[in-house]
Write an enzyme that holds these catalytic residues in place. Structure first.
Site, PDB file in Angstrom:
ATOM      1  N   LYS A 168     -45.463  37.657  41.788  1.00 25.36           N
ATOM      2  CA  LYS A 168     -46.486  37.104  40.884  1.00 25.36           C
ATOM      3  C   LYS A 168     -46.636  35.597  41.085  1.00 25.36           C
ATOM      4  O   LYS A 168     -45.660  34.850  41.036  1.00 25.36           O
ATOM      5  CB  LYS A 168     -46.094  37.392  39.426  1.00 25.36           C
ATOM      6  CG  LYS A 168     -47.115  36.878  38.412  1.00 25.36           C
ATOM      7  CD  LYS A 168     -46.823  37.395  37.017  1.00 25.36           C
ATOM      8  CE  LYS A 168     -45.951  36.485  36.201  1.00 25.36           C
ATOM      9  NZ  LYS A 168     -46.554  35.184  35.834  1.00 25.36           N
ATOM     10  N   ASP A 191     -51.794  35.866  38.529  1.00 26.30           N
ATOM     11  CA  ASP A 191     -51.746  35.816  37.050  1.00 26.30           C
ATOM     12  C   ASP A 191     -52.353  34.490  36.579  1.00 26.30           C
ATOM     13  O   ASP A 191     -51.627  33.566  36.221  1.00 26.30           O
ATOM     14  CB  ASP A 191     -50.279  35.959  36.635  1.00 26.30           C
ATOM     15  CG  ASP A 191     -50.038  35.746  35.141  1.00 26.30           C
ATOM     16  OD1 ASP A 191     -50.987  35.900  34.359  1.00 26.30           O
ATOM     17  OD2 ASP A 191     -48.888  35.431  34.779  1.00 26.30           O
ATOM     18  N   LYS A 248     -55.204  34.584  34.372  1.00 28.04           N
ATOM     19  CA  LYS A 248     -55.785  34.866  33.041  1.00 28.04           C
ATOM     20  C   LYS A 248     -57.170  34.257  32.851  1.00 28.04           C
ATOM     21  O   LYS A 248     -57.375  33.352  32.030  1.00 28.04           O
ATOM     22  CB  LYS A 248     -54.851  34.355  31.938  1.00 28.04           C
ATOM     23  CG  LYS A 248     -53.442  34.922  32.001  1.00 28.04           C
ATOM     24  CD  LYS A 248     -52.581  34.418  30.860  1.00 28.04           C
ATOM     25  CE  LYS A 248     -51.158  34.930  30.896  1.00 28.04           C
ATOM     26  NZ  LYS A 248     -50.340  34.400  32.023  1.00 28.04           N
ATOM     27  N   HIS A 253     -60.917  33.590  31.601  1.00 31.29           N
ATOM     28  CA  HIS A 253     -61.533  33.710  30.267  1.00 31.29           C
ATOM     29  C   HIS A 253     -62.745  32.783  30.233  1.00 31.29           C
ATOM     30  O   HIS A 253     -62.608  31.571  30.096  1.00 31.29           O
ATOM     31  CB  HIS A 253     -60.509  33.281  29.201  1.00 31.29           C
ATOM     32  CG  HIS A 253     -60.890  33.646  27.801  1.00 31.29           C
ATOM     33  ND1 HIS A 253     -60.038  33.514  26.732  1.00 31.29           N
ATOM     34  CD2 HIS A 253     -62.039  34.146  27.275  1.00 31.29           C
ATOM     35  CE1 HIS A 253     -60.627  33.905  25.625  1.00 31.29           C
ATOM     36  NE2 HIS A 253     -61.854  34.289  25.926  1.00 31.29           N
ATOM     37  N   ASP A 254     -63.959  33.351  30.373  1.00 33.24           N
ATOM     38  CA  ASP A 254     -65.166  32.522  30.402  1.00 33.24           C
ATOM     39  C   ASP A 254     -66.357  33.455  30.180  1.00 33.24           C
ATOM     40  O   ASP A 254     -66.171  34.625  29.848  1.00 33.24           O
ATOM     41  CB  ASP A 254     -65.246  31.789  31.768  1.00 33.24           C
ATOM     42  CG  ASP A 254     -65.970  30.447  31.657  1.00 33.24           C
ATOM     43  OD1 ASP A 254     -67.047  30.407  31.018  1.00 33.24           O
ATOM     44  OD2 ASP A 254     -65.475  29.459  32.212  1.00 33.24           O
ATOM     45  N   ILE A 255     -67.578  32.954  30.358  1.00 30.59           N
ATOM     46  CA  ILE A 255     -68.731  33.837  30.189  1.00 30.59           C
ATOM     47  C   ILE A 255     -68.737  34.869  31.336  1.00 30.59           C
ATOM     48  O   ILE A 255     -68.146  34.634  32.393  1.00 30.59           O
ATOM     49  CB  ILE A 255     -70.059  33.043  30.154  1.00 30.59           C
ATOM     50  CG1 ILE A 255     -70.255  32.245  31.446  1.00 30.59           C
ATOM     51  CG2 ILE A 255     -70.123  32.139  28.933  1.00 30.59           C
ATOM     52  CD1 ILE A 255     -71.641  31.642  31.579  1.00 30.59           C
ATOM     53  N   PRO A 256     -69.390  36.030  31.104  1.00 31.66           N
ATOM     54  CA  PRO A 256     -69.289  37.113  32.085  1.00 31.66           C
ATOM     55  C   PRO A 256     -69.661  36.713  33.522  1.00 31.66           C
ATOM     56  O   PRO A 256     -68.959  37.085  34.465  1.00 31.66           O
ATOM     57  CB  PRO A 256     -70.255  38.171  31.528  1.00 31.66           C
ATOM     58  CG  PRO A 256     -70.223  37.949  30.049  1.00 31.66           C
ATOM     59  CD  PRO A 256     -70.090  36.467  29.860  1.00 31.66           C
ATOM     60  N   THR A 280     -69.507  33.845  35.073  1.00 29.45           N
ATOM     61  CA  THR A 280     -68.469  33.006  35.685  1.00 29.45           C
ATOM     62  C   THR A 280     -67.240  33.837  36.025  1.00 29.45           C
ATOM     63  O   THR A 280     -66.648  33.687  37.102  1.00 29.45           O
ATOM     64  CB  THR A 280     -68.105  31.861  34.718  1.00 29.45           C
ATOM     65  OG1 THR A 280     -69.293  31.146  34.421  1.00 29.45           O
ATOM     66  CG2 THR A 280     -67.092  30.924  35.320  1.00 29.45           C
ATOM     67  N   THR A 313     -47.920  36.442  23.891  1.00 31.34           N
ATOM     68  CA  THR A 313     -46.737  36.700  23.058  1.00 31.34           C
ATOM     69  C   THR A 313     -46.240  35.429  22.380  1.00 31.34           C
ATOM     70  O   THR A 313     -45.380  35.476  21.517  1.00 31.34           O
ATOM     71  CB  THR A 313     -45.600  37.329  23.893  1.00 31.34           C
ATOM     72  OG1 THR A 313     -45.473  36.568  25.091  1.00 31.34           O
ATOM     73  CG2 THR A 313     -45.898  38.761  24.240  1.00 31.34           C
ATOM     74  N   ARG A 349     -36.994  34.087  35.953  1.00 28.17           N
ATOM     75  CA  ARG A 349     -35.770  33.298  36.127  1.00 28.17           C
ATOM     76  C   ARG A 349     -34.473  34.080  36.318  1.00 28.17           C
ATOM     77  O   ARG A 349     -33.615  33.600  37.069  1.00 28.17           O
ATOM     78  CB  ARG A 349     -35.652  32.300  34.967  1.00 28.17           C
ATOM     79  CG  ARG A 349     -36.709  31.213  35.089  1.00 28.17           C
ATOM     80  CD  ARG A 349     -36.958  30.491  33.797  1.00 28.17           C
ATOM     81  NE  ARG A 349     -37.634  31.342  32.832  1.00 28.17           N
ATOM     82  CZ  ARG A 349     -37.962  30.975  31.606  1.00 28.17           C
ATOM     83  NH1 ARG A 349     -37.648  29.765  31.187  1.00 28.17           N
ATOM     84  NH2 ARG A 349     -38.594  31.797  30.804  1.00 28.17           N
TER      85      ARG A 349
HETATM   86  O1  C5P Z   1     -38.741  33.593  33.887  1.00 29.76           O
HETATM   87  P1  C5P Z   1     -39.329  34.691  33.042  1.00 29.76           P
HETATM   88  O2  C5P Z   1     -38.742  36.053  33.347  1.00 29.76           O
HETATM   89  O3  C5P Z   1     -39.286  34.361  31.574  1.00 29.76           O
HETATM   90  O4  C5P Z   1     -40.858  34.738  33.506  1.00 29.76           O
HETATM   91  C1  C5P Z   1     -41.799  35.559  32.857  1.00 29.76           C
HETATM   92  C2  C5P Z   1     -43.135  35.411  33.491  1.00 29.76           C
HETATM   93  O5  C5P Z   1     -44.067  36.189  32.762  1.00 29.76           O
HETATM   94  C3  C5P Z   1     -43.682  33.996  33.515  1.00 29.76           C
HETATM   95  O6  C5P Z   1     -44.428  33.862  34.718  1.00 29.76           O
HETATM   96  C4  C5P Z   1     -44.584  33.929  32.314  1.00 29.76           C
HETATM   97  O7  C5P Z   1     -45.650  33.044  32.490  1.00 29.76           O
HETATM   98  C5  C5P Z   1     -45.094  35.355  32.253  1.00 29.76           C
HETATM   99  N1  C5P Z   1     -45.527  35.783  30.924  1.00 29.76           N
HETATM  100  C6  C5P Z   1     -44.698  35.786  29.809  1.00 29.76           C
HETATM  101  N2  C5P Z   1     -45.162  36.222  28.597  1.00 29.76           N
HETATM  102  C7  C5P Z   1     -46.405  36.628  28.479  1.00 29.76           C
HETATM  103  C8  C5P Z   1     -47.246  36.647  29.582  1.00 29.76           C
HETATM  104  C9  C5P Z   1     -46.762  36.215  30.801  1.00 29.76           C
HETATM  105  O8  C5P Z   1     -43.520  35.420  29.906  1.00 29.76           O
HETATM  106  N3  C5P Z   1     -46.823  37.071  27.314  1.00 29.76           N
END
Ligand code: C5P
Length: 233
Positions: free
Chosen positions: A35, A62, A64, A66-69, A71, A123, A214
């Protein structure tokens, strides 16, 4: 590639190009997905995505959208043209934007179109944030409602907390992808993640693909750590 590796997506979060590329090469073939997020993308752009997709296998871009359709349609086409195998948009952009993302992904793809996922609720948003935004529902209600919208708009799945995986699975059916970050094996630190789940528990809850950053990339041997996660699945 074994079935287990298809379920592991390693988040290569960083701005250092040589670290990203060398870690991707090390993990290619062990993790089924790599990713690249906003940090890597804003530092190195689509060229890095294309290089990794050509050399290291399936890339989840990844960023994400988010804009007008219109774009989002064009941006999703650009994302797909990199060879990324999966990309994502915010469900909060609404139905027309979600449909535009799918169209763009199909239009821009060189071969088979990438999977398009919706981020339901970040989240990082809690009850207080929802009140502040004027969103009256609970987080669980919104997530399931927006997952249903994403499915109806033709998306392949959602990114969500593993805690919501079972409810999304019940609502959206077995073919809808549920991709979950916040995964922590028992042997790793939680870092800044608050609501975490082990790999095995997330799969049992209905997750399809686990995003792990991580615990793998920060380990003394990322390859050994990735293999250890796979053994737990
Ligand atoms: O290092 P870690 O396992 O916490 O990385 C989680 C990955 O998932 C990161 O790239 C983070 O941006 C992404 N992510 C997240 N929570 C979300 C959406 C994406 O931790 N709700």
């Amino acid at each position: 590639m074994s079935e287990k590796s298809d379920r592991l997506c390693v988040a290569l979060d960083g701005s250092d190009r040589s670290w990203i590329v060398s870690t991707a090469r090390t993990l290619a073939g062990t993790a089924g997905w790599l990713k690249l997020g906003l940090e890597a993308f804003t530092a190195h752009g689509p060229a890095l995505v294309a290089e990794m997709a050509a050399e290291c296998g399936r890339v989840f871009l990844d960023i994400k959208l988010h804009d007008i359709p219109t774009t989002v349609r064009r941006a999703a086409a650009n994302c797909a043209a990199t060879g990324a195998a999966m990309l994502n948009v915010h469900a909060g952009g609404g139905r027309a934007m979600l449909e535009a993302a799918v169209e763009g992904a199909q239009r821009g793809a060189q071969a088979s179109p990438p999977k398009v996922l919706a981020v339901t609720l970040l989240t990082s948003l809690d009850r207080g944030s929802l009140d502040e935004l004027g969103l009256p529902a609970t987080a669980d209600e919104l997530v399931v409602r927006w997952a249903r919208l994403a499915r109806d708009a033709g998306l392949d799945g959602v990114v969500a907390s593993a805690e919501e995986a079972a409810a999304i699975r019940r609502e959206c059916g077995p073919a809808f992808l549920v991709v979950t970050p916040g995964i922590r094996p028992a042997w790793s630190a939680a870092d800044d993640q608050r609501r975490v789940m082990t790999p095995a528990a997330a799969l049992a809850a209905g997750a399809d693909i686990l995003v792990v950053g991580r615990p793998i990339t920060g380990a003394p041997s990322p390859l050994d750590a990735a293999r250890r996660v796979l053994e737990e699945l």
